[in-house]
Design a protein around this motif. Sequence first.
Motif, PDB file in Angstrom:
ATOM      1  N   THR A  76     -19.307 -20.945 -24.231  1.00 55.36           N
ATOM      2  CA  THR A  76     -19.397 -22.381 -24.504  1.00 55.36           C
ATOM      3  C   THR A  76     -19.441 -23.118 -23.179  1.00 55.36           C
ATOM      4  O   THR A  76     -18.769 -22.735 -22.221  1.00 55.36           O
ATOM      5  N   ARG A  77     -20.258 -24.164 -23.119  1.00 61.97           N
ATOM      6  CA  ARG A  77     -20.269 -25.017 -21.937  1.00 61.97           C
ATOM      7  C   ARG A  77     -20.070 -26.465 -22.385  1.00 61.97           C
ATOM      8  O   ARG A  77     -20.821 -26.999 -23.180  1.00 61.97           O
ATOM      9  N   HIS A  78     -19.039 -27.079 -21.856  1.00 62.47           N
ATOM     10  CA  HIS A  78     -18.745 -28.494 -22.089  1.00 62.47           C
ATOM     11  C   HIS A  78     -18.601 -28.805 -23.582  1.00 62.47           C
ATOM     12  O   HIS A  78     -19.040 -29.843 -24.051  1.00 62.47           O
TER      13      HIS A  78
ATOM     14  N   GLY B  56     -14.281 -28.689 -18.149  1.00 60.74           N
ATOM     15  CA  GLY B  56     -13.632 -29.455 -17.106  1.00 60.74           C
ATOM     16  C   GLY B  56     -12.858 -30.639 -17.654  1.00 60.74           C
ATOM     17  O   GLY B  56     -12.941 -30.970 -18.836  1.00 60.74           O
ATOM     18  N   ASP B  57     -12.105 -31.236 -16.776  1.00 60.14           N
ATOM     19  CA  ASP B  57     -11.389 -32.473 -17.082  1.00 60.14           C
ATOM     20  C   ASP B  57     -12.267 -33.621 -16.608  1.00 60.14           C
ATOM     21  O   ASP B  57     -12.389 -33.876 -15.409  1.00 60.14           O
TER      22      ASP B  57
ATOM     23  N   GLY C 119      -7.592 -35.269 -20.961  1.00 58.35           N
ATOM     24  CA  GLY C 119      -8.236 -34.355 -20.022  1.00 58.35           C
ATOM     25  C   GLY C 119      -8.030 -32.902 -20.404  1.00 58.35           C
ATOM     26  O   GLY C 119      -6.895 -32.476 -20.644  1.00 58.35           O
ATOM     27  N   ALA C 120      -9.113 -32.141 -20.488  1.00 53.87           N
ATOM     28  CA  ALA C 120      -9.036 -30.719 -20.864  1.00 53.87           C
ATOM     29  C   ALA C 120      -8.821 -29.874 -19.618  1.00 53.87           C
ATOM     30  O   ALA C 120      -9.734 -29.255 -19.088  1.00 53.87           O
ATOM     31  N   ARG C 121      -7.589 -29.844 -19.151  1.00 53.22           N
ATOM     32  CA  ARG C 121      -7.259 -29.079 -17.958  1.00 53.22           C
ATOM     33  C   ARG C 121      -6.883 -27.644 -18.339  1.00 53.22           C
ATOM     34  O   ARG C 121      -6.463 -27.376 -19.474  1.00 53.22           O
TER      35      ARG C 121
ATOM     36  N   HIS D  80     -12.058 -31.392 -11.724  1.00 55.12           N
ATOM     37  CA  HIS D  80     -11.363 -30.196 -12.205  1.00 55.12           C
ATOM     38  C   HIS D  80     -12.301 -29.467 -13.177  1.00 55.12           C
ATOM     39  O   HIS D  80     -12.246 -29.633 -14.390  1.00 55.12           O
ATOM     40  N   ARG D  81     -13.202 -28.663 -12.616  1.00 57.76           N
ATOM     41  CA  ARG D  81     -14.145 -27.875 -13.405  1.00 57.76           C
ATOM     42  C   ARG D  81     -13.762 -26.403 -13.292  1.00 57.76           C
ATOM     43  O   ARG D  81     -13.267 -25.969 -12.257  1.00 57.76           O
ATOM     44  N   TYR D  82     -14.019 -25.642 -14.341  1.00 55.36           N
ATOM     45  CA  TYR D  82     -13.509 -24.278 -14.362  1.00 55.36           C
ATOM     46  C   TYR D  82     -14.242 -23.411 -15.365  1.00 55.36           C
ATOM     47  O   TYR D  82     -14.964 -23.904 -16.255  1.00 55.36           O
ATOM     48  N   ALA D  83     -14.037 -22.131 -15.238  1.00 51.07           N
ATOM     49  CA  ALA D  83     -14.387 -21.151 -16.257  1.00 51.07           C
ATOM     50  C   ALA D  83     -13.106 -20.440 -16.677  1.00 51.07           C
ATOM     51  O   ALA D  83     -12.254 -20.149 -15.838  1.00 51.07           O
ATOM     52  N   ILE D  84     -12.969 -20.225 -17.958  1.00 48.41           N
ATOM     53  CA  ILE D  84     -11.847 -19.453 -18.492  1.00 48.41           C
ATOM     54  C   ILE D  84     -12.426 -18.241 -19.217  1.00 48.41           C
ATOM     55  O   ILE D  84     -13.365 -18.380 -20.010  1.00 48.41           O
ATOM     56  N   VAL D  85     -11.885 -17.076 -18.925  1.00 42.70           N
ATOM     57  CA  VAL D  85     -12.296 -15.856 -19.601  1.00 42.70           C
ATOM     58  C   VAL D  85     -11.122 -15.356 -20.436  1.00 42.70           C
ATOM     59  O   VAL D  85     -10.037 -15.123 -19.897  1.00 42.70           O
ATOM     60  N   ALA D  86     -11.343 -15.232 -21.729  1.00 39.95           N
ATOM     61  CA  ALA D  86     -10.313 -14.717 -22.634  1.00 39.95           C
ATOM     62  C   ALA D  86     -10.899 -13.571 -23.445  1.00 39.95           C
ATOM     63  O   ALA D  86     -12.126 -13.445 -23.575  1.00 39.95           O
TER      64      ALA D  86
END
Length: 276
Positions: free
Chosen positions: A134-136, A166-167, A218-220, A265-271
């Motif tokens: 998923t992106r944004h 990102g936030d 904000g989605a931090r 505050h941009r990021y990638a999360i891997v789960a």
Amino acid sequence: MGDASMHSDQTAGGANFTLRDEIKAYWSARAATFDLSPGHEIFSEEERAAWHALIKRHLGPGDGRKALDLASGTGVISHLMDDLGYRVTGIDWSEAMLERARAKAASRGRAIRFQLGDAESTLEADDSYDVIVTRHLVWTLVDPLACFREWLRVLKPGGRLLIIDGDFVNTSLAERLVKRLAAVLERTGAAKAQAPHAPAAMADTHESILSRVHFSAGARVHAVCPMLADAGFSLVMTDTNLRQIHKAQANHFGFLKNLARGLQHRYAIVAQNPTS
């Protein structure tokens, strides 16, 4: 491209008009110009390579594995996944976005399946995808826990989820100053005006929606990761190093606007869906 599950007090056509309906209408209205904005479509091979590197770093090569691109929009991420050898299905709940995604795939000769669907209720079979990307999307969710549980359900044991987000609410003083300087330089003609990321006329609608989604503050990373764990995912890693992507986008954003993006505050999360 966003998703939601909460009612608003507005009405449309004499019926209740939910926040979900508002989000769907907003992104449908954005569809016609969505690919014109840097940061949405890919505008250089350098940027394409930077995205490929991010995806391969966290998900590995496709090798024919099945990938689900949630809130796929016009198919930008779907095409990147297809480049890498994934068998891609893109789901979005905006028909306007899907029309453009299908036309783009047809024009490029890509065998990507795009279908109308809801990120909270995909209607996909259990354990049916090797990876989900998923992106944004996450920042737009009203019930992210329900969405995360749904994504876990359709992901195979051992399968990975890649969230790129990102936030976009909280801004640092440095980011605000850079944005103001960029605006001044554009107004005075000292810098080339950039294509707006979103139509100015839709700013109020965007702000209204943002104020009512779950991550309105904000989605931090520290807010998203515990919710993924609550949904049953095991956290693999977080990655805030998106510099290569930002660097590749610089020619299209302009130096100052790209600097402002780098300060966000941009990021990638891997789960991962734990193996059973």
